[in-house]
Enzyme design. Structure first.
Site, PDB file in Angstrom:
ATOM      1  N   GLU A 318       0.857  -1.202   0.000  1.00 34.69           N
ATOM      2  CA  GLU A 318       0.000   0.000   0.000  1.00 34.69           C
ATOM      3  C   GLU A 318       0.885   1.241   0.000  1.00 34.69           C
ATOM      4  OE1 GLU A 318      -3.723  -1.798   2.426  1.00 34.69           O
ATOM      5  OE2 GLU A 318      -2.241  -0.840   3.703  1.00 34.69           O
ATOM      6  N   CYS A 336      -7.746   6.483   3.424  1.00 38.30           N
ATOM      7  CA  CYS A 336      -7.039   6.909   4.639  1.00 38.30           C
ATOM      8  C   CYS A 336      -5.819   7.771   4.309  1.00 38.30           C
ATOM      9  CB  CYS A 336      -6.575   5.700   5.445  1.00 38.30           C
ATOM     10  SG  CYS A 336      -7.897   4.869   6.324  1.00 38.30           S
ATOM     11  N   CYS A 414     -10.384   0.392   7.893  1.00 35.19           N
ATOM     12  CA  CYS A 414      -9.822   1.643   8.402  1.00 35.19           C
ATOM     13  C   CYS A 414     -10.462   2.869   7.750  1.00 35.19           C
ATOM     14  CB  CYS A 414      -8.311   1.672   8.198  1.00 35.19           C
ATOM     15  SG  CYS A 414      -7.779   1.197   6.547  1.00 35.19           S
TER      16      CYS A 414
END
Lengths: 651, 651
Positions: A318, A336, A414
């Protein structure tokens, strides 16, 4: 170590009421739909979503239920971020139902806290003897960070101390475990986040040890010998594939932070770390840290950021990759990470009120961030792609992280609560102030009360921004006062005009770092009119960005546009944009909650091919004229699923 | 079950002498450089290459050395394919040194054979009690297939039976293990290859049980309940990630082969299977199998093949993906898959002598296949990309399989010996015959003796093809004879001309399935001149191929071209090809062993960007004229490493 007044101050979201404009509707959505929905998910009351188990984990850790832990090791943070979002909603006004739910889960959280202050349901339930043995991947400090942030927000919103006290007990305990003292671990979080949280806790409580602990985590990071390497040697056989390929860079632990000049590794970890570094720089005035923050910022926004403000170029780790590597189809651009980039920008604005930061903050907000939540408030993107080919997402391993519809919930969830807490607190990003300055970073229909060296100044923004190019700003003040009102002139805008009480201001001499500085003696009821002409524009990427060469994107104001299959038929890649065609904007109040639509005379590939031909010798391709319809990027995937593309071939 | 004479016959490579033209030089390279080099690698005598251990494994299994097995489970096949290549070299003429080496290792192989005929160094050394328990992934039958192929070739080349006897003993034993009889396993290979090998063994020995065993493997494949699923259930916890995503498709076991209509899964497995299916179809005349072969062929060449003839669109499972998914940068295009596609084409030409097959055979041969070996014969590509960005190959996980230079050897070294055996046997792909027809599929400087219903016909091709467009074909025959000489008119060629003894032939009425049929009474010394005008051409891809939209490739004759950084500077993506520019070909005898180079007036992106700009509003991009130099694709990466690209943006 304080030198705070070098810097501009942020404004508490408590001071800002966002009215019923673009973001006002989002806040209403978060309050009325998203947070109640997320509460149901966290309590496993939604059938067609990934199971959460997050509240249940707390109940089990608290001894209220029997059962096993379920979820990722940082499952707790979903509850904390939800609580933080609730806190921001409560700052804007009472909501008994949300507050009751929050108090209910805070009671459970308190019971889950161990005698020594430790609080983490994964380790408490699953591996009580493994506390702090895997700081690199165990996420204990990361979870603590989100708890601290939520507890501070909830305290500020409600005045209730219970959750804050829980957080302080845990922070106090952490302070006994980590640091430079004898018998302390010289570790720091594998996933940053606690650094910025501890600064918040320090500011809420005045307790300096939290600031020092945060500074310790920042200063210790990346020192040689490396703590993570020692930890792995001591503890376990390492099977982490990401570690093998990306090494310490993945954790931003490859160098001491003051020597880091390029954004590396996991983009959310990176951006939380940089935000924490900026916080420490603000609190301490540390110039070397400010320099690092500026270099890291610059590396991101000039080399590693998508046109939507998204960051993270690959699903592997990521992570950030390398300069100009910005593929549109195998992109990551996690929601996020966008939230985090807004955090970082917001802090940099305190250090240096420069539209370089606020322009990006706006870009991220209106594009890659709000892309993360559906218009109905109940579905969420983790990855925000710039190009989607549904069949590839379905069938190709390297594209399977690119979902073509937002999800009801996620295994690693998340993002949903992160976008909720961002939007619920949007008010705090509008202004920053000093003794005699009000910086206006964002144009949002809102009312704000600011404290300018003792005087209360009310600022009321009235606007239909980002659709309308006009913003009316009224100043209310008890008695005349001299101060500067600084208004951001967005980088996308030529020919901005500003009128004070209907009189046009010459902007030539008063523009400072992207802001028009209106310095004068303000009277009650003064009205500033800002006109930011919104021409539909062609955007091109630096030629180093191979994915975008020969391509063009469309932007109007801060809004980046895209083509969707539902409007333009399949095979969007066959659409080419002629260099000279007109770009027309029209507001469609019935589409996607009301959006400005852009229509363009384009061309579509029209050469005839049989089903048997894969390659052929052809002198020239044929094209036919076609009108295409662009919609705002953030609003894609709210109708029938299908292809989407931001960068269009030009010819 | 025979109906052989429906079909055209292949020609033994023993009958063909390839002279010193394009492929003659390759054969010389294989004989003088590649095979001696590979022998040294297989015996671990090369320092700067991946270790092989392949011969050592045989010595250990034979009890001649102590030690452990090293390598992939199919490490044995590197030795077998090397032996097969040596056999083809020996067919063309004596080479005592190579033959001695071959005999040496055959002696060791014989000693490694177990009492019951079993032969596999991995299972013999490492897991003797696990024989045949993991047919899906264990590769025992695949290894047996390569051994059988090599043994037949070596027998045909030298008349020596030892290796053939070893192979027959193993095949006899396999025949007792697999099949429909009681106590037999109803399995079939996870990696096909033995099917086509058993047909070869049958043809060499006349022993029908080998044909029946091959047919059993073909017929059994993909039946329900699925053998692989049962095997996994019985044997092990399955952690195979590829299996989880691709399932039985990966192994071409998702359906009975006669129901398979699209190419699926691991491309080498697929193409070996289809070749075996075609072999069984040829031997049995099975129409349903022929239909399947035709459908699978068609799916590949109209939907899943790169312009170079490469197949396999993704590294995940080294597999086919879906129609029109042909990315140039994350491509697989394994050298072995190209070799296999030539095998399949060659078999389809027996079934149906149609230039649809031979055009592709030529395309693969001159592009994606020979791209697999360096011009110095000692370095090899596993993956043959169509677009290379060195920094991405170095840093990005999803591109790390795309190497920018050929390797001295590979951990999984299937490709080097595969390209060696293909090139060493190139002669056999030139013709196929029936009682009164000679089909000429390839134009290669060579001499061949063909047996046409009892008469010997010698055909001599003289040509500098693929650089020259002229081929002289002389016919030598003891006495006049009527037969048809069929000459392929390549699909890339307009305005082909054919002269017999200097007299032009009208091609309009004599073209059949892409071949000019010259039916006449041939006399000794008749000369046919074939002229295939080689214009440099623009190639476009079907618009379904998203990776190639708005792009163009360059081809001359069968040769696909590319741009390399060493000729054109970095940032090849900035080069655009105007629709109208002239394409000029010139032979450069000093470049890359002598190649036709193509020069084009192109344009290069020339807008000015600062280091600080990542996106900007720009009305129109600027370009400057630039002459670019294309080289043949197969010859790339033989100079300084750098970028390479086949598909160029057009404007």
């Amino acid at each position: 170590m304080e030198s705070k007044n070098l810097f501009k101050a942020n404004v508490s979201p408590k001071k800002v009421i966002v009215n019923d404009g673009f973001f006002g509707k989002y806040i209403e959505l978060i309050k009325k739909v998203a947070l109640p929905y997320q509460w149901d998910v966290l309590n496993d009351r939604i059938n067609n979503a990934e199971p959460s188990h997050a509240v249940r984990n707390f109940k089990i850790a608290a001894g209220l239920l029997k059962g096993d832990f379920y979820g990722v090791v940082f499952q707790d943070t979903d509850v904390f971020k939800w609580l933080e979002a609730v806190a921001y909603i409560l700052m804007a006004g009472p909501d008994a139902e949300l507050e009751n739910k929050a108090d209910e889960v805070i009671n459970i959280i308190e019971k889950a806290q161990q005698g020594d202050g430790y609080l983490n349901t994964y380790f408490t339930i699953k591996e009580p003897d493994k506390r702090w043995t895997n700081i690199r991947d165990g996420h204990e400090l990361y979870c603590a960070g989100h708890m601290i942030e939520a507890s501070v927000a909830y305290f500020e919103a409600t005045g209730k101390r219970k959750f804050l006290d829980v957080a302080c007990r845990f922070a106090d305990y952490i302070d006994t475990v980590f640091g430079e003292g004898p018998d302390k671990k010289r570790g720091y979080p594998g996933h940053p986040g606690i650094e910025l949280a501890l600064v918040r806790l320090y500011k809420a409580t005045g307790e300096k040890k939290y600031l020092y602990l945060s500074k310790y985590f920042i200063d210790e990071r990346g020192k040689t010998p490396n703590y993570f390497e020692l930890e792995v040697e001591a503890d376990r056989e390492d099977k982490n594939e990401i570690w093998k390929k990306l090494g310490l860079r993945y954790y931003q632990a490859h160098l001491p932070v003051r020597s880091q000049t390029t954004a590396e590794g996991h983009s959310v970890r990176a951006i939380y770390l940089y935000s924490g570094m900026a916080d420490i720089a603000i609190e301490t005035g540390d110039k070397s840290l400010i320099e690092s923050c500026k270099k890291l910022w610059r590396n991101i926004i000039t080399k590693k950021m998508y046109i939507t403000g998204g960051i993270g170029s690959t699903s592997f780790g990521e992570s950030f990759t390398f300069n100009y590597d910005l593929p549109n189809d195998t992109i990551y651009s996690e929601t996020c990470a966008s939230v985090g980039l807004i955090f970082f920008a917001h802090r940099m604005l305190q250090i240096d009120p420069n539209s370089n930061y606020s322009d990006i903050m706006e870009k991220v907000l209106y594009n890659s961030a709000i892309s993360g939540i559906s218009l109905d408030g109940k579905k969420f993107f983790y990855v925000n792609p710039l190009e989607v080919w549904p069949e590839a997402s379905e069938k190709i391993k390297i594209r399977e992280h690119v979902k073509i519809t937002r999800q009801s919930w996620l295994r690693c969830a998340c993002c949903p609560t992160n976008i909720a807490r961002l939007l619920a607190s949007i008010g705090k990003y509008i202004y920053s102030i000093s003794e005699d300055e009000i910086y206006t970073h964002l144009y949002i229909d809102s009312e704000t009360e600011l404290d300018l060296s003792g005087s209360k100044v009310k600022i009321k923004q009235e606007t239909k921004y980002p659709w309308s190019e006009r913003i009316n700003i009224s100043v209310y003040i008890d008695k005349e006062k001299e101060f500067s009102l600084l208004l951001r002139i967005p980088g996308w805008c030529d020919n901005a005009k500003i009128f004070i009480n209907n009189e046009e201001i010459n902007l030539c001499d008063i523009k400072v770092k992207g802001y028009a500085r209106l310095k004068r003696i303000w009277k009650n009821g003064d009205v500033v009119e800002v006109v930011l002409p919104m021409v539909v524009q062609r955007v091109r990427a630096h030629p180093g960005v191979r994915a975008d060469i020969g391509k063009v994107a469309i932007q109007r104001g801060p809004i980046v546009y895209c083509l969707e299959e539902v409007d333009n038929g399949p095979n969007l890649h066959e659409i080419m944009l002629p260099v000279k065609s007109e770009l027309n904007a029209d507001f469609d109040k019935n589409l996607l909650g009301g959006v400005m639509v852009v229509s363009v005379q384009a061309e579509r590939y029209n050469s005839k091919w049989t089903d048997d031909e894969l390659y052929k010798f052809e002198e020239e391709s044929e094209y036919r004229p076609v009108t295409v319809k662009f919609i705002p990027y953030y609003a894609w995937a709210n109708r029938e699923p299908g292809e989407m593309v931001v960068w269009i071939n030009e010819r």
